[in-house]
Design an enzyme around this catalytic site. Structure first.
Site, mmCIF file in Angstrom:
data_model
loop_
_atom_site.group_PDB
_atom_site.id
_atom_site.type_symbol
_atom_site.label_atom_id
_atom_site.label_comp_id
_atom_site.label_asym_id
_atom_site.label_seq_id
_atom_site.Cartn_x
_atom_site.Cartn_y
_atom_site.Cartn_z
ATOM 1 C CG HIS A 261 -2.085 0.901 1.091
ATOM 2 N ND1 HIS A 261 -2.024 2.246 1.305
ATOM 3 C CD2 HIS A 261 -3.363 0.618 0.720
ATOM 4 C CE1 HIS A 261 -3.216 2.772 1.074
ATOM 5 N NE2 HIS A 261 -4.046 1.814 0.710
ATOM 6 C CG ASP A 315 -8.486 -4.792 -2.782
ATOM 7 O OD1 ASP A 315 -9.675 -4.611 -2.475
ATOM 8 O OD2 ASP A 315 -7.838 -4.008 -3.495
HETATM 9 N N1 ACO Z 1 4.162 -7.563 -4.051
HETATM 10 C C1 ACO Z 1 5.516 -7.527 -4.141
HETATM 11 N N2 ACO Z 1 6.225 -6.385 -4.029
HETATM 12 C C2 ACO Z 1 5.556 -5.265 -3.821
HETATM 13 C C3 ACO Z 1 4.141 -5.234 -3.711
HETATM 14 C C4 ACO Z 1 3.454 -6.446 -3.841
HETATM 15 N N3 ACO Z 1 2.119 -6.500 -3.776
HETATM 16 N N4 ACO Z 1 3.730 -3.966 -3.513
HETATM 17 C C5 ACO Z 1 4.859 -3.219 -3.497
HETATM 18 N N5 ACO Z 1 5.948 -3.994 -3.676
HETATM 19 C C6 ACO Z 1 7.353 -3.563 -3.699
HETATM 20 C C7 ACO Z 1 7.704 -3.048 -5.098
HETATM 21 O O1 ACO Z 1 8.212 -4.070 -5.905
HETATM 22 C C8 ACO Z 1 8.747 -2.000 -4.754
HETATM 23 O O2 ACO Z 1 9.953 -2.649 -4.426
HETATM 24 P P1 ACO Z 1 11.356 -1.988 -4.833
HETATM 25 O O3 ACO Z 1 11.402 -0.673 -4.083
HETATM 26 O O4 ACO Z 1 12.373 -2.976 -4.372
HETATM 27 O O5 ACO Z 1 11.329 -1.792 -6.307
HETATM 28 C C9 ACO Z 1 8.229 -1.385 -3.453
HETATM 29 O O6 ACO Z 1 7.483 -2.445 -2.823
HETATM 30 C C10 ACO Z 1 7.331 -0.180 -3.657
HETATM 31 O O7 ACO Z 1 6.293 -0.570 -4.569
HETATM 32 P P2 ACO Z 1 5.521 0.431 -5.515
HETATM 33 O O8 ACO Z 1 4.819 -0.334 -6.575
HETATM 34 O O9 ACO Z 1 6.429 1.531 -5.931
HETATM 35 O O10 ACO Z 1 4.480 1.033 -4.484
HETATM 36 P P3 ACO Z 1 3.267 1.971 -4.828
HETATM 37 O O11 ACO Z 1 3.029 2.760 -3.613
HETATM 38 O O12 ACO Z 1 3.495 2.699 -6.111
HETATM 39 O O13 ACO Z 1 2.079 0.953 -5.111
HETATM 40 C C11 ACO Z 1 0.349 -0.584 -4.763
HETATM 41 C C12 ACO Z 1 1.130 0.595 -4.178
HETATM 42 C C13 ACO Z 1 -0.146 -0.220 -6.174
HETATM 43 C C14 ACO Z 1 -0.855 -0.872 -3.896
HETATM 44 C C15 ACO Z 1 1.272 -1.813 -4.835
HETATM 45 O O14 ACO Z 1 1.634 -2.195 -3.509
HETATM 46 C C16 ACO Z 1 0.659 -2.991 -5.562
HETATM 47 O O15 ACO Z 1 0.727 -3.030 -6.793
HETATM 48 N N6 ACO Z 1 0.012 -3.954 -4.842
HETATM 49 C C17 ACO Z 1 -0.629 -5.083 -5.459
HETATM 50 C C18 ACO Z 1 -1.984 -4.670 -6.004
HETATM 51 C C19 ACO Z 1 -2.984 -4.425 -4.885
HETATM 52 O O16 ACO Z 1 -3.135 -5.228 -3.974
HETATM 53 N N7 ACO Z 1 -3.713 -3.300 -5.015
HETATM 54 C C20 ACO Z 1 -4.756 -2.904 -4.049
HETATM 55 C C21 ACO Z 1 -4.282 -1.757 -3.189
HETATM 56 S S1 ACO Z 1 -5.509 -1.303 -2.018
HETATM 57 C C22 ACO Z 1 -6.620 -0.439 -2.928
HETATM 58 O O17 ACO Z 1 -6.343 0.178 -3.862
HETATM 59 C C23 ACO Z 1 -8.009 -0.519 -2.505
#
Ligand code: ACO
Length: 393
Positions: A261, A315
């Site tokens: 998140h 989620d």
């Molecule tokens: N699984 C594995 N690694 C992850 C995940 C994940 N679900 N989420 C974040 N990371 C890691 C990224 O790979 C990144 O690692 P790095 O710094 O080594 O490259 C770091 O954590 C930061 O991730 P970002 O994608 O830059 O984080 P951002 O804040 O942009 O994205 C998001 C947040 C979109 C929710 C992301 O965590 C994700 O894609 N999660 C999976 C999809 C999901 O569950 N979405 C629902 C969110 S809740 C909602 O919207 C109601």
């Protein structure tokens, strides 16, 4: 004026001032108008919480009764909206159907009077009342059945489950569903709420505001993740495969759905409540075959990614709750939308109170003063194989 540093995804850039909800991502705290989400889940109802979010304070008994009465009165859909829905392909995603229906309301209620509190109230009531009916109607119509009319003797959540499953729900299931709606009703400036605010800032109608937010919620990085969680648990198949699955995701740098998140760096407080609700349902109606896989995955992710602050988000457990209620997987995101309409409308109202159109800036990275090349001298910038594929489609 100097341009501040570019932050992809506008991370940590305030887009507004708001008094609607508060998140502490380090402590795992969520409050609506200052009231803790755990307390609202325990004592409130979805409609009472919606009132709180939209009008800023808890309603008196009389105000709540009046609001509930208005919502009951407006639950039905115009037959022309149902006729329009008959033309939708059964294979279409219910979020697309919902977006089209929400936008269509603007055709029927087109008098726009954004400075009139009565107009605001009528729009709030119509949207909260009709969106669940639209979701349930599309579900029945795509199966070739007539939609079920709403029942005035049932409350908001019981009525939705009744319209969806064509039978009165168990009271525990109806109450748990209502709590799920409370948990999903609002969450500061997330992607769909931001989309709602940008649309609202142009002073368009509230149906367009909600339609644009529905489109944004649908994506797999936002509300659409709840569907993908179930698909992922299905793919994992058994507790024994959890570690191998996780390792393969990490190797491919693939995201694990339902985890991570932008704001929370600990387990999302809503995920904790949803897990508890799932367990309550399993106790009464039997355990879900995927639950043990989910718990094992949560543990494995905490071991491997906990140092990055990656824990279950809202989620992760919601789908397991909805499955137990007989809700099909592709309706999980529309159910999220039913709840989030309350937050979108609260932000719409707040935006109108001190509106200035959103018009951010950009950092231009393209060419300048480029020559206009005559067509016979141009080099193609298109992938020829891709074009051939599109034409054949
Ligand atoms: N699984 C594995 N690694 C992850 C995940 C994940 N679900 N989420 C974040 N990371 C890691 C990224 O790979 C990144 O690692 P790095 O710094 O080594 O490259 C770091 O954590 C930061 O991730 P970002 O994608 O830059 O984080 P951002 O804040 O942009 O994205 C998001 C947040 C979109 C929710 C992301 O965590 C994700 O894609 N999660 C999976 C999809 C999901 O569950 N979405 C629902 C969110 S809740 C909602 O919207 C109601």
């Amino acid at each position: 004026m100097s341009i501040c540093e570019y932050k992809p995804g506008l991370e940590n850039i305030p887009a507004t001032q708001s008094s609607i909800s508060f998140v502490d991502g380090q402590q795992g705290i969520l409050e609506y108008r200052g009231i803790n989400i755990e307390e609202l889940g325990q004592y409130s109802s979805f409609l009472e919480t919606s009132y709180l979010l939209i009008w800023g304070g808890l309603p008196t008994e009389e105000e709540l009764a009046e609001f509930e009465h208005e919502i009951r009165y407006h639950r039905r859909l115009k037959y022309r909206i149902r006729d329009m829905m008959k033309c939708f392909p059964e294979s279409g995603h219910p979020m697309d159907a919902l977006q089209a229906c929400a936008a269509a309301l603007g055709l029927f209620y087109s008098r726009r009077a954004l400075d009139n509190p009565a107009y605001i109230r009528a729009a709030v009531v119509r949207l909260l009342a009709k969106i669940p009916t639209m979701v349930a109607a599309f579900q029945l119509m795509r199966k070739g059945n007539d939609p079920v009319q709403p029942r005035d003797d049932l409350d908001y959540s019981a009525n939705f489950l009744y319209m969806l499953n064509e039978r009165e729900p168990d009271p525990l299931a109806a109450r748990i569903f209502d709590i799920c709606l409370i948990l999903h009703a609002e969450h500061t400036i997330n992607a769909s709420t931001f989309s709602a605010m940008v649309t609202a800032s142009t002073l368009t109608d509230p149906y367009a505001v909600v339609a644009s937010a529905v489109g944004t919620l649908a994506g797999p990085l936002h509300g659409g993740a709840n569907e993908e969680v179930i698909e992922m648990l299905e793919e994992i198949g058994s507790v024994d495969n959890v570690h191998a699955y996780l390792d393969s995701c990490l190797e491919r740098k693939a995201k694990i759905m339902g985890f991570g998140h932008r704001v929370y760096k600990v387990k999302d407080p809503r995920a904790t409540i949803l897990q508890d609700l799932a367990e309550q349902l399993f106790e009464k109606f039997g355990r879900d075959e995927y639950y043990d896989i989910a718990v094992a995955l949560e543990q494995a992710v905490a071991e491997k990614l906990g140092h990055k602050g990656i824990y279950p988000n809202v989620d992760f457990y919601s789908g397991l709750v909805y499955r137990k209620m007989g809700i099909p997987t592709d309706l999980f995101t529309p159910v999220f939308a039913i709840a989030r309409v309350a937050g979108w409308l609260a932000h719409w109202k707040e935006q109108l109170a001190e509106n200035r159109i959103f018009r951010p800036t950009q950092i231009y990275t393209g060419a300048r003063n480029a020559p206009y090349i005559p067509s016979e001298k141009r080099q193609s910038t298109q992938d020829k194989d891709l074009l051939a594929g599109l034409i054949a489609e």
